[in-house]
Design a protein around this motif. Sequence first.
Motif, PDB file in Angstrom:
ATOM      1  N   THR A 160      45.807  38.535  50.200  1.00 56.32           N
ATOM      2  CA  THR A 160      47.081  37.964  50.633  1.00 56.32           C
ATOM      3  C   THR A 160      46.858  36.641  51.348  1.00 56.32           C
ATOM      4  O   THR A 160      45.855  36.440  52.016  1.00 56.32           O
ATOM      5  N   SER A 161      47.812  35.761  51.164  1.00 59.69           N
ATOM      6  CA  SER A 161      47.816  34.477  51.850  1.00 59.69           C
ATOM      7  C   SER A 161      49.263  34.021  51.926  1.00 59.69           C
ATOM      8  O   SER A 161      50.175  34.736  51.487  1.00 59.69           O
ATOM      9  N   ARG A 162      49.480  32.820  52.419  1.00 59.55           N
ATOM     10  CA  ARG A 162      50.844  32.291  52.512  1.00 59.55           C
ATOM     11  C   ARG A 162      51.504  32.140  51.151  1.00 59.55           C
ATOM     12  O   ARG A 162      52.713  32.110  51.054  1.00 59.55           O
ATOM     13  N   ARG A 163      50.692  32.041  50.098  1.00 56.86           N
ATOM     14  CA  ARG A 163      51.280  31.882  48.764  1.00 56.86           C
ATOM     15  C   ARG A 163      51.660  33.221  48.148  1.00 56.86           C
ATOM     16  O   ARG A 163      52.256  33.265  47.079  1.00 56.86           O
ATOM     17  N   GLY A 164      51.272  34.338  48.776  1.00 50.51           N
ATOM     18  CA  GLY A 164      51.613  35.665  48.258  1.00 50.51           C
ATOM     19  C   GLY A 164      50.388  36.516  48.044  1.00 50.51           C
ATOM     20  O   GLY A 164      49.432  36.450  48.801  1.00 50.51           O
ATOM     21  N   ARG A 165      50.412  37.322  46.969  1.00 48.99           N
ATOM     22  CA  ARG A 165      49.317  38.244  46.671  1.00 48.99           C
ATOM     23  C   ARG A 165      48.583  37.785  45.417  1.00 48.99           C
ATOM     24  O   ARG A 165      49.194  37.328  44.467  1.00 48.99           O
ATOM     25  N   ASP A 166      47.264  37.936  45.458  1.00 50.19           N
ATOM     26  CA  ASP A 166      46.421  37.570  44.320  1.00 50.19           C
ATOM     27  C   ASP A 166      45.492  38.728  43.984  1.00 50.19           C
ATOM     28  O   ASP A 166      45.066  39.486  44.874  1.00 50.19           O
ATOM     29  N   ASP A 167      45.146  38.833  42.705  1.00 45.78           N
ATOM     30  CA  ASP A 167      44.082  39.749  42.312  1.00 45.78           C
ATOM     31  C   ASP A 167      42.777  39.201  42.875  1.00 45.78           C
ATOM     32  O   ASP A 167      42.591  37.983  42.988  1.00 45.78           O
ATOM     33  N   GLY A 168      41.874  40.102  43.222  1.00 48.71           N
ATOM     34  CA  GLY A 168      40.625  39.658  43.826  1.00 48.71           C
ATOM     35  C   GLY A 168      39.394  40.310  43.234  1.00 48.71           C
ATOM     36  O   GLY A 168      39.416  41.480  42.851  1.00 48.71           O
ATOM     37  N   TRP A 169      38.342  39.527  43.147  1.00 47.38           N
ATOM     38  CA  TRP A 169      37.021  40.053  42.817  1.00 47.38           C
ATOM     39  C   TRP A 169      36.367  40.461  44.122  1.00 47.38           C
ATOM     40  O   TRP A 169      36.593  39.841  45.166  1.00 47.38           O
ATOM     41  N   SER A 170      35.513  41.478  44.064  1.00 50.52           N
ATOM     42  CA  SER A 170      34.763  41.849  45.257  1.00 50.52           C
ATOM     43  C   SER A 170      33.324  42.184  44.887  1.00 50.52           C
ATOM     44  O   SER A 170      33.030  42.611  43.764  1.00 50.52           O
ATOM     45  N   ALA A 171      32.460  41.955  45.851  1.00 48.31           N
ATOM     46  CA  ALA A 171      31.040  42.237  45.689  1.00 48.31           C
ATOM     47  C   ALA A 171      30.494  42.612  47.055  1.00 48.31           C
ATOM     48  O   ALA A 171      31.064  42.247  48.083  1.00 48.31           O
ATOM     49  N   GLY A 172      29.406  43.344  47.059  1.00 50.40           N
ATOM     50  CA  GLY A 172      28.813  43.772  48.313  1.00 50.40           C
ATOM     51  C   GLY A 172      27.325  43.504  48.355  1.00 50.40           C
ATOM     52  O   GLY A 172      26.655  43.428  47.319  1.00 50.40           O
ATOM     53  N   LEU A 173      26.831  43.365  49.562  1.00 47.80           N
ATOM     54  CA  LEU A 173      25.410  43.184  49.802  1.00 47.80           C
ATOM     55  C   LEU A 173      25.031  44.093  50.958  1.00 47.80           C
ATOM     56  O   LEU A 173      25.663  44.053  52.019  1.00 47.80           O
ATOM     57  N   LEU A 174      24.023  44.915  50.734  1.00 47.73           N
ATOM     58  CA  LEU A 174      23.536  45.810  51.769  1.00 47.73           C
ATOM     59  C   LEU A 174      22.323  45.205  52.445  1.00 47.73           C
ATOM     60  O   LEU A 174      21.561  44.457  51.820  1.00 47.73           O
ATOM     61  N   ALA A 175      22.105  45.576  53.687  1.00 50.32           N
ATOM     62  CA  ALA A 175      20.932  45.091  54.406  1.00 50.32           C
ATOM     63  C   ALA A 175      19.652  45.479  53.676  1.00 50.32           C
ATOM     64  O   ALA A 175      18.652  44.769  53.759  1.00 50.32           O
ATOM     65  N   THR A 176      19.686  46.569  52.932  1.00 49.44           N
ATOM     66  CA  THR A 176      18.500  47.059  52.221  1.00 49.44           C
ATOM     67  C   THR A 176      18.334  46.467  50.826  1.00 49.44           C
ATOM     68  O   THR A 176      17.315  46.718  50.180  1.00 49.44           O
ATOM     69  N   ASP A 177      19.302  45.687  50.336  1.00 55.94           N
ATOM     70  CA  ASP A 177      19.187  45.073  49.011  1.00 55.94           C
ATOM     71  C   ASP A 177      18.109  43.997  49.022  1.00 55.94           C
ATOM     72  O   ASP A 177      17.899  43.307  50.029  1.00 55.94           O
ATOM     73  N   ASP A 178      17.458  43.807  47.867  1.00 56.00           N
ATOM     74  CA  ASP A 178      16.407  42.788  47.783  1.00 56.00           C
ATOM     75  C   ASP A 178      16.955  41.386  47.509  1.00 56.00           C
ATOM     76  O   ASP A 178      16.202  40.425  47.500  1.00 56.00           O
ATOM     77  N   ARG A 179      18.220  41.250  47.279  1.00 51.59           N
ATOM     78  CA  ARG A 179      18.931  39.982  47.085  1.00 51.59           C
ATOM     79  C   ARG A 179      18.559  39.266  45.783  1.00 51.59           C
ATOM     80  O   ARG A 179      18.828  38.073  45.636  1.00 51.59           O
ATOM     81  N   THR A 180      17.967  39.954  44.876  1.00 50.75           N
ATOM     82  CA  THR A 180      17.697  39.366  43.565  1.00 50.75           C
ATOM     83  C   THR A 180      19.015  39.248  42.806  1.00 50.75           C
ATOM     84  O   THR A 180      19.737  40.243  42.678  1.00 50.75           O
ATOM     85  N   PRO A 181      19.370  38.060  42.310  1.00 45.03           N
ATOM     86  CA  PRO A 181      20.622  37.930  41.556  1.00 45.03           C
ATOM     87  C   PRO A 181      20.626  38.840  40.327  1.00 45.03           C
ATOM     88  O   PRO A 181      19.622  38.977  39.635  1.00 45.03           O
ATOM     89  N   MET A 182      21.768  39.465  40.110  1.00 45.93           N
ATOM     90  CA  MET A 182      21.956  40.356  38.959  1.00 45.93           C
ATOM     91  C   MET A 182      23.136  39.855  38.147  1.00 45.93           C
ATOM     92  O   MET A 182      23.957  39.088  38.629  1.00 45.93           O
ATOM     93  N   ALA A 183      23.238  40.333  36.922  1.00 50.52           N
ATOM     94  CA  ALA A 183      24.344  39.948  36.051  1.00 50.52           C
ATOM     95  C   ALA A 183      25.672  40.447  36.621  1.00 50.52           C
ATOM     96  O   ALA A 183      25.733  41.547  37.185  1.00 50.52           O
ATOM     97  N   TRP A 184      26.678  39.629  36.481  1.00 47.23           N
ATOM     98  CA  TRP A 184      28.048  40.017  36.819  1.00 47.23           C
ATOM     99  C   TRP A 184      28.841  39.906  35.531  1.00 47.23           C
ATOM    100  O   TRP A 184      28.913  38.843  34.918  1.00 47.23           O
ATOM    101  N   ARG A 185      29.515  40.971  35.143  1.00 50.38           N
ATOM    102  CA  ARG A 185      30.245  40.944  33.868  1.00 50.38           C
ATOM    103  C   ARG A 185      31.380  39.913  33.837  1.00 50.38           C
ATOM    104  O   ARG A 185      31.733  39.420  32.786  1.00 50.38           O
ATOM    105  N   VAL A 186      31.904  39.536  35.001  1.00 50.96           N
ATOM    106  CA  VAL A 186      32.980  38.538  35.021  1.00 50.96           C
ATOM    107  C   VAL A 186      32.440  37.118  34.884  1.00 50.96           C
ATOM    108  O   VAL A 186      33.218  36.187  34.674  1.00 50.96           O
ATOM    109  N   LEU A 187      31.135  36.930  34.991  1.00 53.36           N
ATOM    110  CA  LEU A 187      30.532  35.601  34.872  1.00 53.36           C
ATOM    111  C   LEU A 187      29.683  35.437  33.649  1.00 53.36           C
ATOM    112  O   LEU A 187      29.424  34.318  33.211  1.00 53.36           O
ATOM    113  N   ASP A 188      29.212  36.520  33.104  1.00 58.14           N
ATOM    114  CA  ASP A 188      28.283  36.446  31.960  1.00 58.14           C
ATOM    115  C   ASP A 188      28.984  36.647  30.637  1.00 58.14           C
ATOM    116  O   ASP A 188      30.037  37.133  30.526  1.00 58.14           O
TER     117      ASP A 188
END
Length: 188
Positions: A160-188
């Motif tokens: 939500t913002s002043r312009r209204g409601r938008d669909d949103g992508w979300s992603a998470g990162l855990l402290a235990t993740d190795d942070r190696t980039p992985m494929a995202w189906r919305v980008l690949d």
Amino acid sequence: MEPVTLTTERLVLHAPGASDVDAIAEACQDPEIPRWTTVPSPYSRTDAEDFVRLIGEWWADGSQTVWAAYRDGELVASIGLHHITDAVGGGDAELGFWVTASARGNGYIVEAARAVIDFGFGELGLARIVWRAVVGNVPSARAARALGFRYEGLARQALTSRRGRDDGWSAGLLATDDRTPMAWRVLD
């Protein structure tokens, strides 16, 4: 909590103060920033003054940590950990950022975000950091993927913002993740 300055190879990140107001106000004239964020449009100097004041309050109460990122004295981005929560086993926060028009494409946000993420997991003891963006914000998604965030899905009308409601992508990162980039189906 007292504001903390972070430094990277090319950047200095500090909590913005009165001397940053004009640079923030100027940066937020770029229509791409309010297009993809909750930054108001039109954006005034008063909006920048209010933002800087709020950042001071957020640092003081520990609810959010926001930095202005500078390269050689020029504002290139704003980045922060928002909605910080404390929980058993570690807290959570949301990574948010914008980049000035002249600084885009230089890798500044990924560089700054690495320092902010390290601060969140290390100094704040967070267990999880989430990234969310309006569907279609491909540059933001590419940055999150480069940081090692794992794509978690689409949330319909969740942002939500002043312009209204938008669909949103979300992603998470855990402290235990190795942070190696992985494929995202919305980008690949």
